[in-house]
Scaffold this motif. Structure first.
Motif, short mmCIF file in Angstrom:
data_model
loop_
_atom_site.label_atom_id
_atom_site.label_comp_id
_atom_site.label_asym_id
_atom_site.label_seq_id
_atom_site.Cartn_x
_atom_site.Cartn_y
_atom_site.Cartn_z
N ILE A 27 0.85 -1.20 0.00
CA ILE A 27 0.00 0.00 0.00
C ILE A 27 0.88 1.25 0.00
CG2 ILE A 27 -1.63 1.37 1.38
CD1 ILE A 27 -3.05 -0.93 0.14
N TYR A 29 3.74 1.75 -1.18
CA TYR A 29 4.40 1.97 -2.47
C TYR A 29 3.43 1.89 -3.65
CZ TYR A 29 8.80 1.96 -0.02
OH TYR A 29 9.83 2.28 0.83
N ASP A 30 2.14 2.10 -3.36
CA ASP A 30 1.11 2.17 -4.40
C ASP A 30 1.03 0.91 -5.27
OD1 ASP A 30 0.36 4.74 -3.56
OD2 ASP A 30 1.88 5.65 -4.85
N ARG A 31 1.33 -0.21 -4.72
CA ARG A 31 1.20 -1.50 -5.41
C ARG A 31 -0.12 -2.13 -5.00
NH1 ARG A 31 4.93 0.42 -8.21
NH2 ARG A 31 7.06 -0.31 -8.02
N TYR A 32 -1.23 -1.47 -5.36
CA TYR A 32 -2.55 -1.84 -4.87
C TYR A 32 -3.01 -3.21 -5.38
CZ TYR A 32 -2.83 2.90 -3.11
OH TYR A 32 -2.60 4.05 -2.43
N LYS A 75 -2.45 7.64 2.80
CA LYS A 75 -2.46 7.63 1.33
C LYS A 75 -3.66 8.38 0.75
CE LYS A 75 0.27 5.58 -0.68
NZ LYS A 75 1.55 6.04 -1.20
N GLN A 77 -6.73 7.67 0.88
CA GLN A 77 -7.75 6.79 0.34
C GLN A 77 -8.96 6.72 1.29
OE1 GLN A 77 -7.63 5.25 -2.67
NE2 GLN A 77 -5.65 6.18 -3.07
N ALA A 133 -8.45 1.36 -5.58
CA ALA A 133 -7.12 1.93 -5.85
C ALA A 133 -6.36 1.05 -6.85
CB ALA A 133 -6.32 2.06 -4.56
#
Length: 175
Positions: A27, A29-32, A75, A77, A133
């Motif tokens: 999460i 590192y935006d690797r959803y 993040k 979100q 996301a």
């Protein structure tokens, strides 16, 4: 004691706890999409160890949900006010449990239907936020908004219900 800790359900729960930092890093590192996969695997293992009756299962659930809310708020979100509300409820329940332990010794803390509904709604919300996301083309804003209202209402209701029920049990005379 050693035999009670290394049961199969608890080993599955330890595995879930091992997934937690991986999920949080993904999460962060935006690797959803990968985070979603880890969340699904963690959820499936939660179902398995929950059926087998692990002692550590509620702790693993709370760690996953609390850290998910905090990181998803960082993040952007999820809203911070919702995260603070969810964490405050959990802290309230923890404080009440500690007071009961100190005042009257060990007593079981069975979850109420409101607590179970709150946890289930929080899990669904976290799942859908991570799903949204991971796959931004799936528009879930309206559903997430409904879930945010549901988590808010259930958090407040279950927190009060737990506090009042516990206070009533503590004030009741013991036979």
């Amino acid at each position: 004691m050693k035999g009670r800790i290394w049961t199969v359900p608890n080993q599955i729960t330890f595995l879930r706890l091992g997934f937690l930092p991986v999920f949080l890093m993904l999460i962060a590192y935006d690797r959803y999409r990968w985070a979603l996969l880890v969340l699904v695997v963690s959820g499936l293992s939660d179902g398995i160890d929950g059926l087998l009756g692990a002692y550590l299962d509620p702790i693993a659930d709370k760690l996953l949900l609390s850290s998910s809310f905090v990181l998803l708020a960082f993040k952007r979100q999820l809203a911070w006010w919702l995260t603070i509300l969810v964490l405050s409820r959990d802290v309230l329940i923890l404080i009440v449990a500690v007071v009961i332990l100190l005042v009257s010794g060990y007593r079981p803390f069975p979850p109420s239907i409101y607590g179970k509904l709150t946890t289930a709604t929080e899990i669904i919300l976290v799942f859908l936020v991570v799903l949204g996301a991971a796959y931004p083309n799936y528009h879930m804003a309206a559903l997430n908004r409904v879930l945010i209202y549901a988590v808010t209402a259930l958090s407040v209701m279950s927190g009060f219900h737990y506090s009042f029920t516990t206070a009533r049990h503590l004030s009741a005379p013991t036979p």
